[in-house]
Design a protein around this motif. Structure first.
Motif, PDB file in Angstrom:
ATOM      1  N   GLY A 126      64.130  -8.616  23.492  1.00 29.16           N
ATOM      2  CA  GLY A 126      62.600  -8.320  23.828  1.00 29.16           C
ATOM      3  C   GLY A 126      62.849  -7.522  25.250  1.00 29.16           C
ATOM      4  O   GLY A 126      63.885  -7.667  25.980  1.00 29.16           O
ATOM      5  N   GLU A 127      61.822  -7.078  25.808  1.00 20.10           N
ATOM      6  CA  GLU A 127      61.806  -6.473  27.220  1.00 20.10           C
ATOM      7  C   GLU A 127      60.355  -6.048  27.505  1.00 20.10           C
ATOM      8  O   GLU A 127      59.586  -5.774  26.408  1.00 20.10           O
ATOM      9  CB  GLU A 127      62.696  -5.181  27.140  1.00 20.10           C
ATOM     10  CG  GLU A 127      62.055  -3.912  26.317  1.00 20.10           C
ATOM     11  CD  GLU A 127      62.944  -2.809  26.731  1.00 20.10           C
ATOM     12  OE1 GLU A 127      64.309  -2.886  27.256  1.00 20.10           O
ATOM     13  OE2 GLU A 127      62.626  -1.765  26.354  1.00 20.10           O
ATOM     14  N   THR A 128      59.824  -5.904  28.708  1.00 22.27           N
ATOM     15  CA  THR A 128      59.074  -5.582  29.030  1.00 22.27           C
ATOM     16  C   THR A 128      58.766  -4.940  30.506  1.00 22.27           C
ATOM     17  O   THR A 128      59.833  -5.257  31.153  1.00 22.27           O
ATOM     18  CB  THR A 128      57.591  -6.523  29.107  1.00 22.27           C
ATOM     19  OG1 THR A 128      56.298  -6.213  29.254  1.00 22.27           O
ATOM     20  CG2 THR A 128      57.921  -7.719  30.188  1.00 22.27           C
ATOM     21  N   VAL A 134      54.935  -4.950  25.627  1.00 25.85           N
ATOM     22  CA  VAL A 134      55.789  -6.049  25.474  1.00 25.85           C
ATOM     23  C   VAL A 134      56.485  -5.623  24.205  1.00 25.85           C
ATOM     24  O   VAL A 134      55.731  -5.412  23.100  1.00 25.85           O
ATOM     25  CB  VAL A 134      55.118  -7.175  25.135  1.00 25.85           C
ATOM     26  CG1 VAL A 134      55.937  -8.420  24.757  1.00 25.85           C
ATOM     27  CG2 VAL A 134      54.440  -7.643  26.574  1.00 25.85           C
ATOM     28  N   ILE A 136      59.379  -6.704  21.241  1.00 22.48           N
ATOM     29  CA  ILE A 136      60.000  -7.630  20.690  1.00 22.48           C
ATOM     30  C   ILE A 136      60.769  -7.471  19.252  1.00 22.48           C
ATOM     31  O   ILE A 136      60.086  -6.444  18.454  1.00 22.48           O
ATOM     32  CB  ILE A 136      59.234  -9.008  20.383  1.00 22.48           C
ATOM     33  CG1 ILE A 136      58.041  -8.703  19.505  1.00 22.48           C
ATOM     34  CG2 ILE A 136      58.441  -9.632  21.890  1.00 22.48           C
ATOM     35  CD1 ILE A 136      57.249  -9.754  19.005  1.00 22.48           C
ATOM     36  N   GLU A 156      58.738 -12.953  27.102  1.00 23.06           N
ATOM     37  CA  GLU A 156      58.352 -11.915  27.455  1.00 23.06           C
ATOM     38  C   GLU A 156      57.029 -11.936  28.182  1.00 23.06           C
ATOM     39  O   GLU A 156      56.571 -11.179  29.201  1.00 23.06           O
ATOM     40  CB  GLU A 156      58.419 -10.642  26.550  1.00 23.06           C
ATOM     41  CG  GLU A 156      59.667 -10.416  25.787  1.00 23.06           C
ATOM     42  CD  GLU A 156      60.642  -9.954  26.893  1.00 23.06           C
ATOM     43  OE1 GLU A 156      60.516  -9.281  27.742  1.00 23.06           O
ATOM     44  OE2 GLU A 156      62.024 -10.302  26.634  1.00 23.06           O
ATOM     45  N   HIS A 159      57.285 -13.118  31.542  1.00 20.17           N
ATOM     46  CA  HIS A 159      57.677 -11.911  32.469  1.00 20.17           C
ATOM     47  C   HIS A 159      56.318 -11.210  32.912  1.00 20.17           C
ATOM     48  O   HIS A 159      56.144 -10.799  34.150  1.00 20.17           O
ATOM     49  CB  HIS A 159      58.417 -10.783  31.955  1.00 20.17           C
ATOM     50  CG  HIS A 159      59.831 -11.277  31.688  1.00 20.17           C
ATOM     51  ND1 HIS A 159      60.558 -11.881  32.641  1.00 20.17           N
ATOM     52  CD2 HIS A 159      60.851 -11.090  30.885  1.00 20.17           C
ATOM     53  CE1 HIS A 159      61.781 -12.411  32.517  1.00 20.17           C
ATOM     54  NE2 HIS A 159      61.975 -11.670  31.318  1.00 20.17           N
TER      55      HIS A 159
END
Length: 259
Positions: A126-128, A134, A136, A156, A159
């Motif tokens: 995942g990343e944001t 967001v 995933i 995430e 974050h």
């Protein structure tokens, strides 16, 4: 390429679908009836106010109302102990959740201690970013929801909470008046130093070593453990567990099955 849902629904969640979402998601099933009702309302509002985007390759994968409620419930579990206004403010920078079929890679440059630039390829679940979506992986989301110390959505969304007072992920989110910045820094610094010591000595850290990669990742990983492996976090770092109890106004240890 992507399929989008923009939900227009009544203000209250469908009771049966919410119950099904909770029964199949252990960290939600462990809530008290009062907690579950409150979380259900918030999860439903989350779905009606955020965009959920599914990659086209997942078009044939069942992802119904129960699935969406399970996703929203895990996201909103982070802020369950906060007042409604605090909950909405915490997720004000969450506009869209994008679900990809599987983990993905990102390439970036990294400078080592000698000033040498290296090309790095990183595989992610995942990343944001500050105002970005967001993102995933579907496979990792399906592995989330149990008491196993891993939850890509909680990670995430942690974050996003972290970035509530800056555009960067730094492990220092907005704090309530009951928690001093000095105490927060002291407790997390002790955890950070212990993780670094473990890695330097070739010892397996008591939590996922990804927490030792960056202060922001340390906060996100510790949030995962707090909600999905609170016994492990409390055993390894009791002061940190107590700090997060005060921060989230929740005590996940009591949700674990005594057996």
């Amino acid at each position: 390429m992507f399929k989008r849902w923009l939900t227009r629904t009544p203000s209250s969640p469908p009771f049966r679908a919410w119950q099904q979402a909770c029964r199949r998601t252990p960290i939600l099933a462990a809530l008290t009836p009062v907690e579950s009702e409150r979380l259900g309302e918030r999860a439903w509002h989350f779905l009606t106010s955020k965009r959920l985007t599914l990659h086209a390759e997942l078009a044939d994968v069942p992802f119904n109302e129960v699935d969406r409620l399970a996703l929203a419930g895990q996201a909103c579990l982070l802020t369950l102990g906060w007042r409604e206004a605090e909950h909405r403010e915490a997720f004000a920078n969450v506009h869209e959740i994008v679900i990809l079929p599987d983990s993905f890679t990102r390439e970036f440059e990294e400078v080592d201690e000698f000033g040498v630039v290296h090309e790095v390829t990183d595989e992610r679940a995942g990343e944001t970013s500050y105002q970005g979506p967001v993102v995933i992986a579907y496979t990792d989301f399906m592995e989330s929801g149990d008491f196993i110390g891993f939850n890509v959505l909680i990670h995430e969304l942690a974050h996003k909470i972290d970035m509530g007072n800056s555009m960067d992920i730094d492990g220092f989110p907005p704090l309530p008046r009951t928690l001093s910045a000095k105490r927060w820094h002291a407790v997390f610094s002790e955890v950070w130093e212990d993780l670094q010591r473990c890695l330097e000595q070739g010892i397996a850290p008591p939590i996922d070593d990804y927490a030792a990669s960056h202060p922001g990742e340390c906060f996100a990983v510790c949030c995962e453990y707090f909600f999905t492996a609170p016994d492990q976090l409390d055993e390894a770092y009791p002061a940190l567990y107590a700090l997060l109890v005060g921060y989230f106004d929740q005590a996940p240890l009591v949700r674990l099955d005594p057996a």
